[in-house]
Motif scaffolding. Structure first.
Motif, short mmCIF file in Angstrom:
data_model
loop_
_atom_site.label_atom_id
_atom_site.label_comp_id
_atom_site.label_asym_id
_atom_site.label_seq_id
_atom_site.Cartn_x
_atom_site.Cartn_y
_atom_site.Cartn_z
N PHE A 11 -130.68 -8.29 29.80
CA PHE A 11 -129.75 -7.21 30.13
C PHE A 11 -129.40 -6.36 28.92
O PHE A 11 -129.12 -5.18 29.05
N LEU A 12 -129.48 -6.96 27.74
CA LEU A 12 -129.08 -6.24 26.54
C LEU A 12 -130.19 -5.36 25.98
O LEU A 12 -129.93 -4.25 25.50
N SER A 13 -131.45 -5.81 26.08
CA SER A 13 -132.51 -5.11 25.35
C SER A 13 -133.72 -4.72 26.18
O SER A 13 -134.56 -3.96 25.71
N SER A 14 -133.85 -5.21 27.40
CA SER A 14 -135.05 -4.91 28.18
C SER A 14 -135.06 -3.46 28.65
O SER A 14 -134.01 -2.89 28.97
N ALA A 15 -136.25 -2.87 28.69
CA ALA A 15 -136.39 -1.50 29.20
C ALA A 15 -136.29 -1.47 30.72
O ALA A 15 -135.93 -0.44 31.31
N THR A 16 -136.60 -2.58 31.38
CA THR A 16 -136.48 -2.69 32.84
C THR A 16 -135.67 -3.95 33.17
O THR A 16 -136.21 -4.95 33.68
N PRO A 17 -134.38 -3.93 32.88
CA PRO A 17 -133.59 -5.16 32.99
C PRO A 17 -133.49 -5.73 34.39
O PRO A 17 -133.50 -6.96 34.57
N GLU A 18 -133.41 -4.88 35.43
CA GLU A 18 -133.23 -5.39 36.78
C GLU A 18 -134.42 -6.23 37.23
O GLU A 18 -134.27 -7.36 37.69
#
Length: 504
Positions: A11-18
């Motif tokens: 959730f903090l660093s991903s480009a596609t968090p969902e």
């Protein structure tokens, strides 16, 4: 807590968090008994109550009592928004009652809620209100005003129903029907369906701007000029518009400008598309930036339909100023435009972003800066992705937007590519906006077509570098073609782009 750190890192660093969070949680669903990672335990973590200090400068003699908040509310706003968006995406895997309670508690907390956190929570409640069937609602004594907004009949319909019952009128008076010529609207609809030739059975009426101005009615591709279309306006309205036209170019005081805005709104409201003709007669784009900023702030209400009146305001006051901009815009105009766009993002897309990107000469660096600012500060990343997909891939007949009155000749039906346009896309990519595959395909096509023209352009080179860095997986089908295009360039970043492409 340790077991949730990988998910929080997503959730903090991903480009596609969902999507990444969904895959991570799914991978542990089979071993929940040994890892303790379940959807229930995740919700329990998010809703865990914590005591926090409620004062920034507590007094030693009488310190304020600590407040209880949920654990999710102690996270950065960006992380909260991403978690709520993930819960929306994967809501079927969670208990709907728990999700509903979580979203409501986020919205009705004592702390001020961030714009995107509030929107994500409301979107989650919207979906739950449509799909809820097998779980109990929260007890009535725990319901708040937010429950009324998402679960109860809107108050305006209750009032309208009561007024219709006492006065014998129609519950929905804005429908294109004339109830006075028949005792039964149902009978009237039946007769209208039975006979298409009976024009007297249905009377079309004007729909006001603040009600339901539809996209197909008000926002059309390179909409026809309205400057000379005052023939449908009565003489009294034309005279009032001419009077306001003379007043709008003379700034005397803030209070008089506020009064002027009120007169403009009163003159235009309830006149449907004629409001554009009235604004064209008033020529509000001739006002100085300070006057324009006041008008923008005064000519809206939270319940205005975004594709109606708010779009007319932006296309008549702001767009004519921005479309001929050749130097940095004033801070007061930018601030007012950004604040308005935060409130009415769809209006900003259709009345500002689309027209500016169809400018005959293409956007310049000053327009690029404004577009980038609106995208970053006013639009949700998902909306930005959809906007660029429409901009890049939609057919001309499907791409609809408002034009500035008297400025249609400055626009083309297709986007014009300039160095500043590529800079804008670089800024968007650097903001971690996830473009769709067809949008990336079109960007690659344009890059290949224009590589020789911008062979020495550092802005073009930086765009290519960002495209390769941010859309690596989507470029696999175009690797050879894009490598050939990059080979035609000669900038400070050419070698870096080639090296990055080699690893795709």
């Amino acid at each position: 807590m340790e077991r949730w750190k990988p998910l929080l890192d997503i959730f903090l660093s991903s480009a596609t968090p969902e999507s990444d969070a969904s895959l991570w949680l799914k991978s542990y669903s089979g071993s929940a008994s040994s890892t303790g990672i379940t959807t229930l335990s995740f919700i329990s973590l998010l809703t865990k109550p914590l005591l926090v200090d409620s004062s920034t400068s507590p007094s030693p003699s009488s310190p304020p009592p600590p407040k209880t908040v949920m654990w999710i509310q102690t996270l950065p706003n960006m992380v909260q928004s991403r978690i709520l968006s993930f819960l929306l995406l994967d809501h079927s895997r969670f208990c709907a009652a728990d999700l509903s309670k979580l979203a409501k508690n986020v919205l009705r907390g004592e702390r001020e809620v961030d714009f995107w956190v509030r929107r994500a929570a409301r979107n989650l409640l919207d979906v739950l209100s449509q799909t809820r069937s097998g779980y109990d609602r929260v007890a009535s004594d725990e319901q708040s005003k937010l429950d009324d907004e998402f679960q109860a009949i809107p108050s305006f319909l209750k009032h309208a129903a009561a007024a219709a019952a006492h006065g014998g009128g129609s519950l929905l008076p804005w429908l294109p029907l004339n109830p006075s010529s028949t005792d039964s609207n149902a009978d009237r609809l039946t007769r209208a369906a039975a006979s298409d030739d009976d024009d007297s059975s249905v009377e079309m009426v004007e729909v006001g701007d603040s009600k339901d101005d539809k996209l197909d009615n008000d926002i059309v591709l390179l909409d026809a000029e309205v400057d000379g279309g005052s023939g449908t306006l009565d003489t009294q309205v034309q005279k009032m518009a001419e009077t306001l036209k003379g007043q709008i170019v003379c700034f005397e005081s803030t209070s008089k400008t506020v009064s002027l805005a009120s007169e403009m709104r009163n003159l235009c409201m309830g006149r449907g598309r004629d409001s554009r003709q009235i604004l064209a007669l008033i020529e509000p784009w001739n006002a100085d930036d300070q006057t324009a900023a006041i008008l923008i702030s005064q000519l809206t209400k939270p319940d205005d339909e975004e594709l109606g009146w708010p779009s007319h305001v932006l296309s008549s006051i702001v767009l004519p100023k921005l479309i001929i901009l050749e130097e940095p815009a004033s801070r007061v105009l930018i601030a007012a435009t950004v604040e308005y766009s935060k409130l009415k993002p769809r209006a900003a897309v259709n009345a500002l972003l689309f027209p500016l990107l169809h400018r005959r000469e293409g956007i310049n660096r000053h327009q690029c800066d404004i577009i980038t600012k609106i995208i970053k500060e006013c639009l949700h990343p998902a909306h930005v992705s959809a906007f660029f997909q429409s901009l890049l891939t939609a057919e001309n007949s499907e791409r609809r937007f408002l034009t500035a009155p008297g400025h249609r000749h400055l626009l083309l039906e297709n986007m014009v590519w300039t160095e500043s346009a590529f800079s804008m896309f670089k800024n968007v990519l650097d903001h971690n906006i996830q473009l769709t595959q067809d949008s990336v395909d079109h960007l690659v096509y344009q890059a290949v077509q224009l590589a020789e023209k911008y062979a020495k352009s550092l802005k073009f080179g930086n765009f290519l570098l960002s495209l390769v860095n941010k859309c690596r997986s989507m470029l696999i089908p175009h690797k050879q073609l894009l490598s050939g295009a990059v080979g035609h360039t000669n900038t400070l970043v050419t070698k870096s782009v080639i090296a990055k492409l080699a690893s795709v």
